[in-house]
Design an enzyme around this catalytic site. Structure first.
Site, PDB file in Angstrom:
ATOM      1  N   HIS A  29       0.823  -1.221   0.000  1.00 23.66           N
ATOM      2  CA  HIS A  29       0.000   0.000   0.000  1.00 23.66           C
ATOM      3  C   HIS A  29       0.857   1.271   0.000  1.00 23.66           C
ATOM      4  CE1 HIS A  29      -3.218  -2.713   0.434  1.00 23.66           C
ATOM      5  NE2 HIS A  29      -4.053  -1.969   1.094  1.00 23.66           N
TER       6      HIS A  29
ATOM      7  N   HIS B 213     -14.901  -5.063   0.327  1.00 22.98           N
ATOM      8  CA  HIS B 213     -14.112  -3.834   0.534  1.00 22.98           C
ATOM      9  C   HIS B 213     -13.509  -3.482  -0.823  1.00 22.98           C
ATOM     10  CE1 HIS B 213     -11.063  -1.133   2.014  1.00 22.98           C
ATOM     11  NE2 HIS B 213     -10.095  -2.016   2.088  1.00 22.98           N
TER      12      HIS B 213
ATOM     13  N   GLU C 233     -10.852  -1.258  -1.669  1.00 22.86           N
ATOM     14  CA  GLU C 233      -9.485  -0.818  -1.968  1.00 22.86           C
ATOM     15  C   GLU C 233      -8.967  -1.642  -3.148  1.00 22.86           C
ATOM     16  OE1 GLU C 233      -7.175  -0.569   1.890  1.00 22.86           O
ATOM     17  OE2 GLU C 233      -6.271   1.078   0.790  1.00 22.86           O
TER      18      GLU C 233
ATOM     19  N   ASP D   2      -6.500  -3.331  -3.963  1.00 28.28           N
ATOM     20  CA  ASP D   2      -5.879  -4.658  -3.845  1.00 28.28           C
ATOM     21  C   ASP D   2      -6.934  -5.761  -3.826  1.00 28.28           C
ATOM     22  OD1 ASP D   2      -6.445  -3.405  -1.348  1.00 28.28           O
ATOM     23  OD2 ASP D   2      -5.252  -4.884  -0.278  1.00 28.28           O
TER      24      ASP D   2
ATOM     25  N   HIS E 187     -11.058  -1.965   8.007  1.00 24.29           N
ATOM     26  CA  HIS E 187     -10.378  -0.748   8.361  1.00 24.29           C
ATOM     27  C   HIS E 187     -10.785   0.439   7.507  1.00 24.29           C
ATOM     28  CE1 HIS E 187      -6.979  -0.697   5.191  1.00 24.29           C
ATOM     29  NE2 HIS E 187      -7.837  -1.577   4.803  1.00 24.29           N
TER      30      HIS E 187
ATOM     31  N   ASP F 219      -9.878  -7.677   5.069  1.00 27.42           N
ATOM     32  CA  ASP F 219      -8.554  -7.294   5.589  1.00 27.42           C
ATOM     33  C   ASP F 219      -8.326  -7.760   7.033  1.00 27.42           C
ATOM     34  OD1 ASP F 219      -7.226  -5.971   3.471  1.00 27.42           O
ATOM     35  OD2 ASP F 219      -8.463  -4.192   3.770  1.00 27.42           O
TER      36      ASP F 219
ATOM     37  N   TYR G  30       1.406  -6.515  10.371  1.00 31.30           N
ATOM     38  CA  TYR G  30       0.211  -6.117   9.622  1.00 31.30           C
ATOM     39  C   TYR G  30      -0.729  -5.316  10.534  1.00 31.30           C
ATOM     40  CZ  TYR G  30      -4.020  -6.982   6.754  1.00 31.30           C
ATOM     41  OH  TYR G  30      -5.165  -6.855   6.001  1.00 31.30           O
TER      42      TYR G  30
ATOM     43  N   HIS H  75      -5.739 -11.435   2.867  1.00 37.44           N
ATOM     44  CA  HIS H  75      -4.275 -11.418   2.731  1.00 37.44           C
ATOM     45  C   HIS H  75      -3.703 -12.538   3.584  1.00 37.44           C
ATOM     46  CE1 HIS H  75      -4.236  -7.531   0.712  1.00 37.44           C
ATOM     47  NE2 HIS H  75      -4.970  -7.014   1.681  1.00 37.44           N
TER      48      HIS H  75
END
Ligand code: FEO
Length: 404
Positions: free
Chosen positions: A24, A79, A81, A83, A146, A165, A193, A226
């Site tokens: 990120h 989510h 984002e 990724d 998050h 996440d 993390y 992840h």
């Protein structure tokens, strides 16, 4: 790499990124990362999350080993984002899904990131249920865990939590499960993390864990987006209790000394501060910010209760890596720290006070006066550093004692 079945007809079909080191663009990922997504084959074929745009080919290859990618009926976006959604536009074009599910805030992100004209998006509310044949899915919003759009998907009959996440770690590996991984690597990756990504949202973590407990949700498998998947009762318990411990941030008897030196004077001071800690029996780690990254400081704070900052003064302020470190650490809002500051100077010496002020803004218990020393520390200066280290050690021991 092959797809992996977690439970009957539930498959990992993500992408493994052995190359990535800058996660990120703000946190080091020394072990690489994975972008996990999960395919469930029922009366409806459902894909939970996608992967980073560059992992599209790997993801589709994995899906194709299970079913025709064009047969995907539903895509769930927990989510947005990139990724987890970077591969979404190409996948939507390929499979023309019947529905794409996301939270209300997810819709906002999705329409901002992509040209969603004609996409069959359906917003799901917190607690909404979806039947896909033999299975029911519950969507639970986890706002600010998050991101504002974050949610998780719970496969009720299989007792599988697709946690996005949450519960992630940055590990690239040929295996997919936590029980196949060296324990110390797993735990250190979880800490790195959490402390670099999730830490500011610790109150939400504690709230969510309580909510899951109150709802009596039984979980056999935690499948994050992840890293490795937790599939044994011991590992599910391990990751949940670890998250509780991370979120509580109780003080720990260990100190981080992060410093940046220009002509080696501040490095000498750092070493003397360490000697003071050692004399009081408090373990420490020394982090030279010209060699290490500010995310390494946060990773070490997972096991530490004191943060001691040292920097030479350059142009009336701390050096640039220290400035970046302060910005990174402060934004992550660590709690319950003891702090102190020191550094050398050639002209004026503002850095130690500025660092002490930053620690105070983080609500750290700042010990002693900011310690500054002209250019090349002499024996009496190093003695003051040892005294400072010992003072931090005593304050930390008391804090730990009080927290028991
Ligand atoms: Fe893994 Fe919030 O992105």
């Amino acid at each position: 790499m092959r797809p992996v079945e977690l439970k009957k007809d539930i498959y990992w079909v993500g992408a493994v990124d052995f190359d990535i080191r800058n996660f990120h663009h703000y946190s080091r990922a020394p072990e690489g990362s994975t972008y996990n997504c999960y395919l469930v084959c029922d009366e409806k074929t459902v894909l939970f999350d996608t992967v980073d745009a560059h992992g599209y080919g790997e993801m589709v290859k994995h899906i194709a080993e299970i079913c025709d990618p064009e047969s995907i009926d539903y895509i769930v976006c927990n989510h947005l984002e990139p990724d987890h959604s970077g591969a979404l536009p190409r996948l939507v074009k390929l499979c023309k899904p019947e529905k794409i599910f996301c939270s209300a805030m997810g819709l906002k992100s999705m329409t901002n990131l992509y040209d969603t004209e004609g996409w069959p998006i359906e917003v799901v509310k917190d607690g909404a249920r979806l039947n896909i044949g033999r299975r029911n899915i519950t969507f639970l919003e986890t706002r600010m865990l998050h991101w504002p759009d974050s949610m998780v998907s719970y496969l009720e009959e299989d007792r599988v939590l697709i946690s996005n996440d949450a519960f992630g770690q940055n590990i690239a590996s040929s295996y997919r499960f936590a029980d196949e991984c060296d324990r110390s690597l797993l735990l250190s990756s979880m800490k790195r993390y959490y402390y670099n990504i999730v830490l500011p949202y610790s109150p939400q973590v504690l709230k969510t864990l309580k909510r899951v407990q109150d709802l009596g949700i039984a979980i056999d498998v935690i499948a994050p987006d992840h890293g490795l998947i937790f599939r044994t009762p011991e590992d599910v318990q391990f990751v949940i209790s670890s998250y509780k411990e991370f979120a509580e941030q109780k003080p720990k008897l260990r100190a981080v000394i992060a410093y940046e030196s220009m002509w080696n004077g501040t490095a000498k001071m750092a070493s003397a501060v360490a000697d003071g800690l050692e004399a009081e029996g408090v373990p420490y780690v020394l982090i030279n910010l010209q060699q290490a990254h500010c995310s390494d400081v946060m990773a070490e704070l997972a096991d530490s209760g004191a943060l001691i900052l040292g920097s030479a003064t350059r142009n009336n302020m701390p050096m640039v890596n220290m400035m970046a470190c302060i910005a990174h650490v402060k934004g992550l809002r660590p709690q319950n720290l003891v702090g102190a500051a020191f550094g050398t100077y050639g002209w004026s010496g503002e850095a130690p006070k500025m660092m002490a002020d930053a620690l105070a803004e983080m609500k750290a218990e700042v010990v002693g006066e900011p310690l500054k020393c002209y250019f090349n520390p002499k024996a009496e200066d190093l003695a003051k550093c040892r005294t400072l280290g010992a003072e931090v050690a005593r304050a930390l021991k008391e804090k730990c004692q009080n927290a028991m």
